[in-house]
Design an enzyme around this catalytic site. Structure first.
Site, PDB file in Angstrom:
ATOM      1  CB  ALA A   1      -7.708  14.836  10.938  1.00  0.00           C
ATOM      2  CD  GLU A   2      -9.795  13.889   5.686  1.00  0.00           C
ATOM      3  OE1 GLU A   2      -9.515  13.471   4.565  1.00  0.00           O
ATOM      4  OE2 GLU A   2      -8.926  14.250   6.523  1.00  0.00           O
ATOM      5  CG  ASN A   3      -8.957  10.851  12.094  1.00  0.00           C
ATOM      6  OD1 ASN A   3      -8.717  11.999  11.749  1.00  0.00           O
ATOM      7  ND2 ASN A   3      -8.166  10.182  12.898  1.00  0.00           N
ATOM      8  N   GLY A   4     -11.865  13.028  12.768  1.00  0.00           N
ATOM      9  CA  GLY A   4     -12.574  13.625  13.894  1.00  0.00           C
ATOM     10  C   GLY A   4     -11.750  14.413  14.890  1.00  0.00           C
TER      11      GLY A   4
END
Length: 221
Positions: free
Chosen positions: A49-52
């Site tokens: 996921a792009e948020n980490g």
């Protein structure tokens, strides 16, 4: 509504067929988020996921949520064994370096040459483009899962997108509730039909021309 949920899972199940052991997979919000429910126990992948997060697990049971652990859409998730956290700069670095094998996204429109328009309807409020632009450019395979037509009955597969593009010539595979198309050098290739739809149904509801595979796979309910 029940029928709609089944259609969503049918599309997610077909998208899950593209995922192989050991892949790093990024899922968009909506129908793509159902994909993990359709992977076999043997298929071990890392959801990114792009948020980490790399290594997202299934949704937590009610009461077991960790308020600090969510996906890019803000929904609570769990972490699998071997999963890891980073800041979002590293998460985007992974995308930009081509470390994501597959991204599965929703879309508003896809053109016959694989242009993706999935981030804004002019005049509507949106949170922003998010990671779709990078993912569309850099993931090794880009799969779009979407309804064949919009809620006004207009085809979402079109000769050229009328909505602002997220990225051009990036889509590899389109899965709708009616059919599956590969995007090839020679345009769209219809490879599969979902029951109960016929070829005629798909021709009527598709805005662009497409070629037909010699052996069209029929996917039952």
């Amino acid at each position: 509504m029940g029928m709609g949920v089944d259609i969503r899972n049918q599309m997610a199940r077909r998208a899950a067929e593209e995922i192989q052991n050991g892949m790093v997979v990024n899922l968009g919000i909506g129908i793509p988020s159902l994909v993990p429910n359709h992977l076999s126990e043997e298929t071990k992948v890392m959801f990114h996921a792009e948020n980490g997060i790399t290594g997202m697990g299934p949704s937590p049971t009610k009461g077991e949520e960790d308020e600090n652990l969510c996906n890019a859409g803000g929904f609570p998730v769990t972490l699998t064994c071997g999963g890891s956290y980073t800041d979002s700069a590293i998460a985007f670095g992974m995308i930009r370096r081509g470390k994501v094998d597959i991204t599965i996204l929703g879309s508003l429109q896809v053109s016959q040459n694989g242009d993706l328009a999935n981030w804004i309807v002019p005049g509507k409020k949106v949170p922003g483009m998010g990671g779709a632009m990078e993912l569309a450019q850099k993931a090794k395979k880009v799969i779009v899962v979407m309804n064949h037509c919009d809620k006004n009955g207009n085809p979402k597969i079109v000769p050229a997108c009328s909505l602002p593009l997220t990225s051009s010539k990036c889509v590899d595979l389109i899965i709708t509730e009616m059919a599956v198309f590969k995007v090839t050098e020679d345009g769209l290739l219809l490879t599969e039909l979902f029951a109960p739809y016929s070829l005629e149904n798909v021709v009527t509801k598709t805005g662009s021309e497409f070629n037909k595979s010699e052996n069209i796979r029929r996917i039952p309910y």
